[in-house]
Enzyme design. Structure first.
Site, short mmCIF file in Angstrom:
data_model
loop_
_atom_site.label_atom_id
_atom_site.label_comp_id
_atom_site.label_asym_id
_atom_site.label_seq_id
_atom_site.Cartn_x
_atom_site.Cartn_y
_atom_site.Cartn_z
N LYS A 90 -3.60 -1.98 14.27
CA LYS A 90 -2.72 -1.05 14.99
C LYS A 90 -3.18 -0.90 16.44
O LYS A 90 -4.37 -0.77 16.72
CB LYS A 90 -2.71 0.30 14.27
CG LYS A 90 -1.91 0.23 12.95
CD LYS A 90 -1.72 1.58 12.31
CE LYS A 90 -2.92 2.02 11.55
NZ LYS A 90 -3.12 1.35 10.27
N GLU A 126 0.83 -1.22 0.00
CA GLU A 126 0.00 0.00 0.00
C GLU A 126 0.85 1.26 0.00
O GLU A 126 2.06 1.22 0.25
CB GLU A 126 -0.94 0.00 1.20
CG GLU A 126 -0.20 -0.06 2.53
CD GLU A 126 -0.95 0.66 3.64
OE1 GLU A 126 -1.38 1.81 3.43
OE2 GLU A 126 -1.10 0.05 4.72
N1 PSU Z 1 -0.04 0.18 8.49
C1 PSU Z 1 0.94 0.95 9.05
N2 PSU Z 1 0.79 2.30 8.98
C2 PSU Z 1 -0.29 2.91 8.37
C3 PSU Z 1 -1.32 2.09 7.79
C4 PSU Z 1 -1.14 0.73 7.87
O1 PSU Z 1 1.91 0.42 9.61
O2 PSU Z 1 -0.38 4.15 8.34
C5 PSU Z 1 -2.52 2.76 7.12
C6 PSU Z 1 -3.25 1.80 6.18
O3 PSU Z 1 -3.35 2.43 4.92
C7 PSU Z 1 -4.62 1.60 6.79
C8 PSU Z 1 -4.84 2.94 7.41
O4 PSU Z 1 -5.60 1.26 5.85
O5 PSU Z 1 -3.55 3.17 8.05
C9 PSU Z 1 -6.01 2.95 8.38
O6 PSU Z 1 -6.62 4.20 8.32
P1 PSU Z 1 -8.06 4.42 9.00
O7 PSU Z 1 -7.84 4.07 10.44
O8 PSU Z 1 -8.37 5.89 8.78
O9 PSU Z 1 -9.03 3.52 8.29
#
Ligand code: PSU
Ligand code: MN
Length: 304
Positions: free
Chosen positions: A159, A25
């Site tokens: 996360k 990604e």
């Molecule tokens: N994994 C990481 N760092 C990140 C992400 C994933 O180690 O920044 C990103 C991914 O793109 C994931 C996003 O889809 O964080 C989640 O964002 P949200 O919580 O707004 O859905």
């Protein structure tokens, strides 16, 4: 209507050869890590995929074209660009239609990977149910995507800024297989273990590939979440992180950070509060995920 989609030279060659490909990604590059570590990490992770026998395909939207694999100069300019959109299921088509630029989240990368015939994807940690979701309703679109798009996502869990118990409850409700790799508990992003028992455990890339192929053969939509623990020498104990996460969350609250800005804000503050230690761990876990994803991609080709 044809989708404006282009492949990097190495991805085009791998597609022709039927060789294993791993999607990566780009939101982690634009919104998840600071420059220049973001670009350096993206390059290292791509090389990890190659060294493990697959071809990396970093995905992003540039000038209204869906890029499956970025050339080195494209990766470099994306990593330095300001105000790049963070694209999920809701906005990826609009961004392409309007000729825009955007980085793909887990959800959008899964969509793009499936369009390109790529069945394995490595990232750091998926999005999930935010703490306080009972009032904010902030639940990442990544969870719904796992339920409907047939891509196996290798992550170090969700996360740890999130409400992990609620995140795994929602994944169960949505019918997403959650597989711990090589252990009985779920990892928690910066920490290798947690007190959450893993719904499923697998110890080999071959089993993980077989399970995804079986899922598709049975007509079950959706992918799988492989939770690969961070290497133990790189982890940060949960008790060290807990007060840091709490402080970042209360600052986000005080500053009314909402919607797409929440995750980048929290990761940025945790980076500052740990004096870079969170980033070092994040890099180690992404690299570890890339290597496992490459093995799974090779098995997908073997078993197809
Ligand atoms: N994994 C990481 N760092 C990140 C992400 C994933 O180690 O920044 C990103 C991914 O793109 C994931 C996003 O889809 O964080 C989640 O964002 P949200 O919580 O707004 O859905
Ligand atoms: Mn959100």
């Amino acid at each position: 209507m044809t989708i404006p989609m282009t492949f990097s030279a190495e991805v085009a060659a791998a597609r022709l050869a039927g060789a294993p490909i791993v999607a990566l990604e780009s939101t982690i590059i634009t919104h998840g890590m600071p420059f220049p570590q973001n670009v350096e990490t993206a390059q290292i992770v791509e090389q990890d995929v190659r060294d493990a026998g697959a071809t990396p395909a970093t995905i992003a939207v540039m000038n209204g074209t869906l890029h499956i694999g970025l050339e080195a100069d494209e990766l470099n300019s994306l990593g330095q660009a300001q105000n790049v959109a963070k694209l999920s299921r809701a906005d990826i088509a609009a961004c392409i239609a309007m000729g825009g630029n955007g980085a793909t989240t887990v959800a959008a990368t899964m969509i793009a990977a499936q369009l390109a015939g790529i069945s394995v994807f490595a990232t750091g940690g998926i999005g999930g149910v935010h703490r306080g979701a009972e009032t904010s309703f902030d639940i990442s679109a990544d969870l719904h995507e796992l339920a409907q798009t047939a891509v196996t996502v290798v992550a170090a869990g969700a996360k740890a800024i999130l409400d992990l118990d609620k995140t795994f409850e929602v994944l169960e409700t949505l019918g997403v297989p959650v597989i711990a790799y090589g252990q009985d508990t779920l990892p928690a992003f910066w920490s290798a273990t947690s007190d959450m028992p893993a719904p499923l455990r697998m110890d080999s890339a071959a089993e993980i590939a077989r399970a995804q192929i079986m899922r598709s053969a049975m007509g079950l939509s959706g992918g799988q979440l492989v939770c690969n623990p961070i290497p133990s020498d790189a982890q940060i104990p949960a008790e060290v992180l807990a007060p840091v996460i709490a402080q970042a969350l209360s600052e986000a609250d005080a500053q009314n950070i909402s919607a797409k800005a929440v995750t980048p804000f929290l990761l940025g503050r945790i980076f500052e509060l740990t004096e870079g230690r969170s980033l070092t761990a994040n890099i180690a876990l992404v690299r570890n995920n890339a290597r496992l994803a490459a093995k799974i991609a090779a098995e997908m080709v073997n078993q197809a």
